[in-house]
Design an enzyme around this catalytic site. Structure first.
Site, PDB file in Angstrom:
ATOM      1  N   ASP A 199      41.169  -6.180  19.674  1.00  0.00           N
ATOM      2  CA  ASP A 199      40.778  -5.080  18.791  1.00  0.00           C
ATOM      3  C   ASP A 199      40.875  -5.457  17.318  1.00  0.00           C
ATOM      4  O   ASP A 199      41.205  -4.626  16.475  1.00  0.00           O
ATOM      5  CB  ASP A 199      41.638  -3.825  19.052  1.00  0.00           C
ATOM      6  CG  ASP A 199      41.697  -3.491  20.530  1.00  0.00           C
ATOM      7  OD1 ASP A 199      40.628  -3.436  21.143  1.00  0.00           O
ATOM      8  OD2 ASP A 199      42.803  -3.312  21.065  1.00  0.00           O
ATOM      9  N   GLY A 246      35.991  -4.050  24.693  1.00  0.00           N
ATOM     10  CA  GLY A 246      35.245  -2.952  24.095  1.00  0.00           C
ATOM     11  C   GLY A 246      34.825  -3.307  22.689  1.00  0.00           C
ATOM     12  O   GLY A 246      35.672  -3.626  21.863  1.00  0.00           O
ATOM     13  N   HIS A 247      33.535  -3.334  22.442  1.00  0.00           N
ATOM     14  CA  HIS A 247      33.043  -3.628  21.103  1.00  0.00           C
ATOM     15  C   HIS A 247      32.192  -2.464  20.621  1.00  0.00           C
ATOM     16  O   HIS A 247      31.338  -1.983  21.350  1.00  0.00           O
ATOM     17  CB  HIS A 247      32.161  -4.897  21.101  1.00  0.00           C
ATOM     18  CG  HIS A 247      32.927  -6.137  21.375  1.00  0.00           C
ATOM     19  ND1 HIS A 247      32.327  -7.343  21.627  1.00  0.00           N
ATOM     20  CD2 HIS A 247      34.247  -6.365  21.415  1.00  0.00           C
ATOM     21  CE1 HIS A 247      33.255  -8.259  21.832  1.00  0.00           C
ATOM     22  NE2 HIS A 247      34.426  -7.691  21.706  1.00  0.00           N
ATOM     23  N   SER A 297      36.340  -9.182   5.874  1.00  0.00           N
ATOM     24  CA  SER A 297      35.568  -7.963   6.113  1.00  0.00           C
ATOM     25  C   SER A 297      36.271  -6.802   5.415  1.00  0.00           C
ATOM     26  O   SER A 297      37.470  -6.609   5.584  1.00  0.00           O
ATOM     27  CB  SER A 297      35.486  -7.745   7.623  1.00  0.00           C
ATOM     28  OG  SER A 297      35.205  -6.412   7.902  1.00  0.00           O
ATOM     29  N   GLN A 337      39.192  -9.811  24.407  1.00  0.00           N
ATOM     30  CA  GLN A 337      40.651  -9.799  24.267  1.00  0.00           C
ATOM     31  C   GLN A 337      41.055 -10.782  23.150  1.00  0.00           C
ATOM     32  O   GLN A 337      40.330 -10.895  22.187  1.00  0.00           O
ATOM     33  CB  GLN A 337      41.362 -10.094  25.595  1.00  0.00           C
ATOM     34  CG  GLN A 337      41.188  -8.992  26.642  1.00  0.00           C
ATOM     35  CD  GLN A 337      39.906  -9.134  27.435  1.00  0.00           C
ATOM     36  OE1 GLN A 337      39.550 -10.219  27.866  1.00  0.00           O
ATOM     37  NE2 GLN A 337      39.192  -8.056  27.629  1.00  0.00           N
ATOM     38  N   LYS A 346      36.248  -7.547  16.157  1.00  0.00           N
ATOM     39  CA  LYS A 346      35.288  -8.596  16.541  1.00  0.00           C
ATOM     40  C   LYS A 346      33.858  -8.087  16.519  1.00  0.00           C
ATOM     41  O   LYS A 346      32.947  -8.812  16.174  1.00  0.00           O
ATOM     42  CB  LYS A 346      35.579  -9.089  17.968  1.00  0.00           C
ATOM     43  CG  LYS A 346      36.617 -10.159  18.051  1.00  0.00           C
ATOM     44  CD  LYS A 346      36.628 -10.819  19.413  1.00  0.00           C
ATOM     45  CE  LYS A 346      37.131  -9.952  20.531  1.00  0.00           C
ATOM     46  NZ  LYS A 346      38.542  -9.635  20.553  1.00  0.00           N
TER      47      LYS A 346
HETATM   48  P1  IMP Z   1      43.710  -5.927  31.859  1.00  0.00           P
HETATM   49  O1  IMP Z   1      42.891  -6.924  31.132  1.00  0.00           O
HETATM   50  O2  IMP Z   1      42.992  -4.640  32.137  1.00  0.00           O
HETATM   51  O3  IMP Z   1      44.369  -6.493  33.092  1.00  0.00           O
HETATM   52  O4  IMP Z   1      44.920  -5.501  30.876  1.00  0.00           O
HETATM   53  C1  IMP Z   1      45.950  -6.418  30.557  1.00  0.00           C
HETATM   54  C2  IMP Z   1      46.415  -6.233  29.130  1.00  0.00           C
HETATM   55  O5  IMP Z   1      45.381  -6.608  28.243  1.00  0.00           O
HETATM   56  C3  IMP Z   1      46.781  -4.782  28.758  1.00  0.00           C
HETATM   57  O6  IMP Z   1      47.837  -4.811  27.805  1.00  0.00           O
HETATM   58  C4  IMP Z   1      45.519  -4.268  28.104  1.00  0.00           C
HETATM   59  O7  IMP Z   1      45.785  -3.204  27.223  1.00  0.00           O
HETATM   60  C5  IMP Z   1      45.084  -5.521  27.363  1.00  0.00           C
HETATM   61  N1  IMP Z   1      43.634  -5.561  27.091  1.00  0.00           N
HETATM   62  C6  IMP Z   1      42.643  -5.817  27.965  1.00  0.00           C
HETATM   63  N2  IMP Z   1      41.449  -5.791  27.339  1.00  0.00           N
HETATM   64  C7  IMP Z   1      41.690  -5.538  26.045  1.00  0.00           C
HETATM   65  C8  IMP Z   1      40.855  -5.431  24.881  1.00  0.00           C
HETATM   66  O8  IMP Z   1      39.623  -5.571  24.918  1.00  0.00           O
HETATM   67  N3  IMP Z   1      41.496  -5.165  23.705  1.00  0.00           N
HETATM   68  C9  IMP Z   1      42.844  -5.049  23.630  1.00  0.00           C
HETATM   69  N4  IMP Z   1      43.654  -5.149  24.677  1.00  0.00           N
HETATM   70  C10 IMP Z   1      43.088  -5.394  25.882  1.00  0.00           C
END
Ligand code: IMP
Length: 429
Positions: A13, A40-41, A412, A223, A16
């Site tokens: 987050d 999520g973008h 940015s 991530q 990106k």
């Molecule tokens: P999972 O990827 O759903 O298994 O989640 C594992 C960890 O990664 C958790 O702490 C989620 O909140 C974090 N996480 C997964 N995807 C994102 C993302 O796109 N942004 C921030 N944290 C993420």
């Protein structure tokens, strides 16, 4: 260096979306190489706001999107996202999106297991997105995963589902969760196949051709390094490698294809989900950063934890992630704070450490070593040149460069695409 990989340098987050969107406009192809619809973008294009989680961001800019083999793909989520953006006027067709035939599928049973396990963990839960990402990667490594190409072979699919369900139904029953019926799941997948298969191909071939033709490839990470399954704050991590090296293996290219690695870092820190966060602020300043930075998860809607910039952590991400330059985002959120604090290392008992150790107990006990500097009162929001920034803000950026041992390639200063100070074009190497 013709290609660029963009990865998060903290816990995700970092903003990106905006940087990837800008780079995508200068690329020919945009490739996702790991993660799934846990990402999520948010992309703002004119009056439209696109919230993408599985589709490569470049599609919004009319660039060919590729979902590489390293991504775990929920076919229902993919089709739902394609339908959602279609309703916003963006048509995604096999001419604009290609999907690796050897990518692993996420099935409904993966999300069910993800949630059942998190519920059973109680206070020790990881805080996953509940989308089945971890269980799907587990099946891939255990060699029982259903892959995109299996949708074209109903008999193979049926056999593989049998094996998969033996494993998962046993587990689900153990957690007291509902089990899945093979015939129903098979019908559900075969019904999706005609919409999914037209996107499928050996994407490595297309990427090889693009590379030989000198076309610009943008690798879009999801991530971030501190959520990397090896290098992150394990076990509070996602289930894929998020470092730039994965761009090669996760798309079917060699390591030299990856090119310039741009790490995105926020001017402060945030984290969703559980796990160590040494510079976290549980006070009014943390609240202020969250409010000003609109720190709510794109996928989960959860409020993000906020804290000071942790230079020791980002330096670690720079090293293990292979980051050549940083894109620093959301500097304006710090406007008006009288004093700023930066984490430079950690103290664990009597020991001072320059990096976060791997053991969970030590990570939980790590207390940041801080240094402080004066803030700035003028606004940095929307600045497009260094001359528009207050001297103290420039000092803050320079200190981040020193401590993280990485140059700031891009700064940015608002969510708007043009509110950016470009120091160096990543595509020029
Ligand atoms: P999972 O990827 O759903 O298994 O989640 C594992 C960890 O990664 C958790 O702490 C989620 O909140 C974090 N996480 C997964 N995807 C994102 C993302 O796109 N942004 C921030 N944290 C993420």
């Amino acid at each position: 260096m013709a290609n660029v990989a963009v990865i998060g340098a903290q816990w995700g987050d970092e903003g990106k979306g905006k940087v990837v969107d800008w780079l995508a406009s200068r690329a020919d192809l945009v490739v996702r190489f790991q993660g799934g619809h846990n990402a999520g973008h948010t992309l703002v294009v004119g009056d439209e706001t696109f919230k993408l989680s599985l589709l490569p961001s470049g599609l919004v800019r009319g660039k060919l999107g590729i979902i590489g083999n390293g991504v775990v793909v929920d076919p229902e989520a993919l089709l739902a996202e394609i339908d959602k953006v279609a309703a916003q006027g963006l048509r995604v067709t096999p001419d604009t999106l290609r999907l690796a035939e050897n990518a692993t599928l996420i099935l409904p049973l993966h999300a069910a297991l993800d949630r059942a396990r998190e519920a059973a963990r109680g206070d020790r839960r990881i805080g996953t997105t509940g989308r089945g990402i971890g269980p799907a990667y587990e099946d891939k490594v255990a060699r029982r995963a259903i892959r995109v190409c299996d949708l074209a072979e109903p008999e193979t699919l049926s056999d593989k589902l049998g094996e998969l369900l033996r494993h998962h139904n046993t587990l689900l029953a153990g957690f007291g969760a509902p089990t899945f019926d093979k015939a129903e799941l098979l019908d559900r997948l075969l019904a999706l196949a005609p919409r999914i298969l037209p996107f499928a191909e050996p994407v490595w071939e297309r990427l090889d051709e693009a590379r030989r033709a000198g076309r610009r490839i943008l690798f879009e990470g999801a991530q971030a390094v501190m959520l990397d399954v090896d290098h992150g704050t394990y076990p509070f991590v996602t289930s894929s490698n998020t470092v730039a090296a994965t761009a090669a293996a996760g798309s079917g290219l060699g390591p030299s294809a990856v090119g310039f690695v741009l790490g995105i870092a926020k001017a402060y820190s945030t984290r969703v989900g559980a796990g160590p966060f040494p510079t976290e602020l549980a006070d009014a300043t943390g609240q202020l950063l969250g409010d000003r930075g609109h720190e709510f998860g794109t996928v989960t809607g959860r409020r993000r934890r906020c804290g000071w910039f942790d230079a020791a952590l980002v330096r670690q991400a720079v090293k293990v992630g292979g980051i050549h330059g940083l894109a620093l985002t959301k500097l304006d959120v710090l406007d008006g704070l009288p004093e700023l604090t930066i984490g430079t290392g950690y103290r664990i008992g009597a020991d001072a450490l320059p990096h976060l150790p791997a053991a969970p107990g030590a990570q939980a006990r790590a207390v940041p070593i801080y240094e402080s500097m004066e803030g700035w009162s003028a606004s940095t929001r929307g600045a497009r040149s260094w001359a528009e920034l207050p001297a103290q803000a420039i000092k803050y950026v320079r200190r981040i460069e020193e401590l993280t041992e990485a140059p700031v390639t891009l700064l940015s200063t608002s969510p708007e695409r043009d509110d950016t100070i470009l120091v160096r074009d990543p595509f020029e190497g």
